[in-house]
Design an enzyme around this catalytic site. Structure first.
Site, PDB file in Angstrom:
ATOM      1  N   SER A  22      44.340  37.454  41.239  1.00  0.00           N
ATOM      2  CA  SER A  22      44.922  36.582  42.252  1.00  0.00           C
ATOM      3  C   SER A  22      44.369  35.168  42.090  1.00  0.00           C
ATOM      4  O   SER A  22      43.154  34.970  42.049  1.00  0.00           O
ATOM      5  CB  SER A  22      44.583  37.123  43.646  1.00  0.00           C
ATOM      6  OG  SER A  22      45.072  36.237  44.620  1.00  0.00           O
ATOM      7  N   CYS A  41      37.026  41.862  61.931  1.00  0.00           N
ATOM      8  CA  CYS A  41      37.299  41.251  63.227  1.00  0.00           C
ATOM      9  C   CYS A  41      38.720  40.725  63.310  1.00  0.00           C
ATOM     10  O   CYS A  41      39.308  40.676  64.376  1.00  0.00           O
ATOM     11  CB  CYS A  41      36.309  40.121  63.498  1.00  0.00           C
ATOM     12  SG  CYS A  41      36.190  38.942  62.159  1.00  0.00           S
TER      13      CYS A  41
HETATM   14  C1  LIG Z   1      41.615  38.997  47.865  1.00  0.00           C
HETATM   15  C2  LIG Z   1      41.650  40.344  47.258  1.00  0.00           C
HETATM   16  C3  LIG Z   1      42.863  41.045  47.127  1.00  0.00           C
HETATM   17  C4  LIG Z   1      44.166  40.536  47.674  1.00  0.00           C
HETATM   18  O1  LIG Z   1      44.640  39.412  46.981  1.00  0.00           O
HETATM   19  P1  LIG Z   1      45.773  38.492  47.672  1.00  0.00           P
HETATM   20  O2  LIG Z   1      46.168  37.555  46.597  1.00  0.00           O
HETATM   21  O3  LIG Z   1      45.111  37.820  48.817  1.00  0.00           O
HETATM   22  O4  LIG Z   1      46.874  39.418  48.080  1.00  0.00           O
HETATM   23  C5  LIG Z   1      42.843  42.262  46.509  1.00  0.00           C
HETATM   24  N1  LIG Z   1      41.692  42.787  46.037  1.00  0.00           N
HETATM   25  C6  LIG Z   1      40.522  42.149  46.144  1.00  0.00           C
HETATM   26  C7  LIG Z   1      39.292  42.757  45.571  1.00  0.00           C
HETATM   27  C8  LIG Z   1      40.455  40.911  46.765  1.00  0.00           C
HETATM   28  O5  LIG Z   1      39.290  40.290  46.875  1.00  0.00           O
END
Ligand SMILES: *Cc1c(COP(=O)(O)O)cnc(C)c1O
Length: 396
Positions: A199, A324
């Site tokens: 991501s 939270c």
């Molecule tokens: C942030 C995160 C996600 C989700 O990614 P998005 O782009 O926010 O949908 C999935 N897995 C882990 C380990 C993350 O830190």
């Protein structure tokens, strides 16, 4: 002082990523599927981004699928393996108890659809072993999905070895590498990975853009029906600026990796040592197999949410394990998975730093957190009981 120390939640976009994106929001706004030049220029932007990301991961551009983020990539990877698994009468999946909810909730749904899921126990140090994976794999296992690095406690799994076990057993191996890519050297070939999620907003790229890597020959189902984008696997006009920004941010992170890691490890270790001076505190997750920017500590006798609010008043943005945001006061499933009792898991603090954080900021955190912890402990009935010997400390 303002200190942003929640980079595991999201990061500030880098200047490089922003300036790479701007032309695609201003002038090169064409649809990549259009034949005229302004469309083709946009298509070229997407094409070059795909090449660049493939180069960073060590794969072919044909193995890269752009998604709307890490959650979508996780969902599509798991759904695909389950779909082909079901066709072959293999309905067993191996994962761990401390995955991200994008993985855990998808697995929960699959259980309702008749799949069986084995969640491996995570050791107290926040690690699972390749031996555990090997023992859990059965003849009807269609997928192993284990995160590369944990988003709360920062532990880095022995992915290459786990991948080797899966390869030998001929089971598809997916890893949620959202916290790893851009922060650790990741190579899908060396690491024996079949599917990988990343991501962009976790490495100073834009939000709403992710990638699913799928090794050639591994089955991928269509997530969204419609146009022929992403080789028919994920319809919809491409998020061109986002994709371009993701590639620019990743290239920059990969190029600066050794330098930023060296800097971060020093800051992280200073932060850990400084905060562990607070009595009755404990580090969560292995100290060595750990993301360069992650600190996660439990303080006995306090509650994470109050700690965060008071730190916010001092200009420090951090996070706690407890969910939270969802309005529930459940302690973090990750901290429970590594065996922290409920009352201890509630008193957690996660600080996730990036190479823009300075030594002064780290010293500021080290000077402010103890004051806030003492303040909260002084009003806590639990702490009074501990002090008066009516209860015994869990953290020595
Ligand atoms: C942030 C995160 C996600 C989700 O990614 P998005 O782009 O926010 O949908 C999935 N897995 C882990 C380990 C993350 O830190």
């Amino acid at each position: 002082m303002k200190v942003y120390a929640d980079n595991a939640a999201t990061t500030k976009m880098s200047k490089t990523a922003v300036s790479a994106m701007l032309p695609y929001m201003e002038n090169i706004f064409g649809n990549p599927s259009s034949l005229y030049s302004i469309g083709q220029e946009a298509a070229e932007g997407v094409y070059n981004a795909r090449l660049s990301i493939a180069d960073d991961l060590g794969c072919s551009p044909k193995e890269i699928y752009f998604t709307s983020g890490g959650s979508e990539a996780d969902n599509q990877a798991i759904r695909s393996a389950a779909e082909i698994g079901a066709k072959r009468n293999k309905r067993h999946i191996v994962s761990t108890a401390f995955e991200h909810h994008a993985v855990l909730h998808t697995l929960k749904k699959l259980e309702k659809e008749g799949f069986e899921v084995t969640l491996l126990d995570v050791h107290e140090n926040g690690l699972v072993t390749p031996e555990q994976v090997e023992q859990a794999i059965r003849p009807d296992t269609c997928l192993v999905t284990i995160m590369y690095a944990n988003n709360e406690i920062g532990t880095v799994q022995p992915i290459k070895e786990i991948g080797a076990v899966c390869r030998e057993k001929k089971v598809t191996f997916h890893t949620d590498a959202v916290q790893a890519v851009g922060h650790l050297p990741v190579n899908v070939v060396d690491d024996n990975i079949d599917m990988l999620s990343l991501s962009a907003h976790k490495f100073h790229g834009p939000k709403g853009v992710g990638v699913l890597y799928v090794r050639k020959g591994v089955y991928l189902s269509n997530l969204i029906e419609g146009g022929a984008q992403e080789r028919g696997k994920r319809a919809g006009t491409e998020n061109v600026p986002g994709i371009v920004g993701a590639a620019a941010a990743l290239k920059e992170s990969v190029n600066n990796l050794s330098e930023s890691t060296a800097k971060l490890v020093k800051l992280r270790d200073r932060l850990i040592d400084g905060l562990l001076e607070i009595p009755h505190s404990v580090l969560n997750g292995d100290r060595e197999s750990r993301l360069p920017g992650n600190v996660n500590i439990c303080f006995e006798g306090i509650e994470g949410e109050s700690l965060l609010l008071l730190l916010d008043a001092k200009g420090i943005s951090a996070s706690s394990g407890s969910a939270c945001t969802s309005g529930s006061l459940d302690p973090s499933h990750v901290l429970l998975a590594i065996g922290r009792p409920h009352e201890i898991a509630h008193g957690s603090l996660r600080l996730s730093i990036c190479s823009e954080n300075t030594e002064e900021e780290i010293e500021y955190i080290i000077s402010e957190v103890p004051k806030v912890v003492s303040y909260l402990r002084n009003m806590s009935p639990v702490w009074r009981d501990l002090q008066e010997g009516k209860k015994s400390y869990v953290i020595q």
